[in-house]
Enzyme design. Structure first.
Site, PDB file in Angstrom:
ATOM      1  N   GLU A  73       0.760  -1.245  -0.119  1.00 24.65           N
ATOM      2  CA  GLU A  73       0.005   0.029   0.082  1.00 24.65           C
ATOM      3  C   GLU A  73       0.945   1.147   0.038  1.00 24.65           C
ATOM      4  OE1 GLU A  73      -2.955  -0.278  -0.468  1.00 24.65           O
ATOM      5  OE2 GLU A  73      -4.144  -1.831   0.601  1.00 24.65           O
ATOM      6  N   TYR A 119     -14.712  15.231  18.994  1.00 24.06           N
ATOM      7  CA  TYR A 119     -13.200  14.554  19.073  1.00 24.06           C
ATOM      8  C   TYR A 119     -13.166  14.080  17.523  1.00 24.06           C
ATOM      9  CZ  TYR A 119     -12.499  15.570  23.760  1.00 24.06           C
ATOM     10  OH  TYR A 119     -11.969  15.949  24.983  1.00 24.06           O
TER      11      TYR A 119
END
Length: 211
Positions: A73, A119
């Site tokens: 990746e 958050y």
């Protein structure tokens, strides 16, 4: 932090993510930018059983110089590094809820994770969906590059989340928030959810300098 300390930190976080079920088998990968290149988790490695000595090291041009062969990746990691010079780490997982959200056809492709908690807004911001490509395909790089300058986190369609951070700790904390927010988004689907409004998001931006 010395390179050896960074290697040990990568092993620590890999084990933590694996043991908490945030990525399974040999899925997921982690990278850190060094002064003289990059450290990557090896291809087909399990994040729960990494060895500091065999982590892949690449030079500044992305060429493999030592350790085991790096994750396939690489394109998605380098897309973030090239577009976000301040980012020092990238984490990609196959965490359950964020991956599930990436498979849903009715999510907003420009912002797949609603602002359900402060958050997720603070640590991840808006999280767009990157169109599907085969895992490891070079074609993912320009797709992420088109988004990475303005977005520290993305969902790979039918694949999972990727997050960049100023440190490895920050990237891990952010991807954990992505997973938790995705979980909340899925378990509250169909319910009258109260999301953070634009005023609340602007207030977070004033206090925490979101990007």
């Amino acid at each position: 932090m010395s390179e050896q300390a960074i290697r040990e930190n990568m092993v620590k976080w890999g084990r933590s993510l694996f043991e908490r079920g945030l990525t399974a088998g040999s899925s997921g990968n982690i990278s850190v930018r060094l002064d003289d290149g990059y450290l990557m988790t090896p291809t087909n490695s399990c994040l729960g059983f990494l060895d500091p000595a065999t982590l892949s090291k690449l030079d500044p041009q992305g060429r493999h110089v030592s350790g085991d062969a790096p994750t396939k990746e690489l394109p998605l990691h380098f897309a973030f590094y090239e577009q976000r010079p301040a980012s020092k780490a990238v984490v990609h997982l196959h965490s359950t809820y964020a991956t599930a959200l990436s498979c849903l056809s009715d999510v907003d492709p420009a912002d797949a994770i609603p602002p359900i908690t402060p958050y997720v807004v603070m640590r991840a911001g808006r999280v767009p969906v990157v169109p599907y490509t085969r895992p490891g395909a070079a074609e993912v790089k320009p797709l992420i590059a088109a988004l990475a300058a303005e977005h520290a986190a993305v969902l790979l369609q039918n694949h999972g989340p990727v997050v960049a951070g100023a440190t490895l700790d920050a990237a891990v904390f952010a991807i954990e928030e992505v997973e938790e927010a995705a979980k909340l988004a899925i378990i509250t689907r169909g319910m009258p959810v109260r999301l953070l409004d634009e005023a609340a998001i602007a207030d977070l931006d004033r206090h925490f300098k979101l990007r």
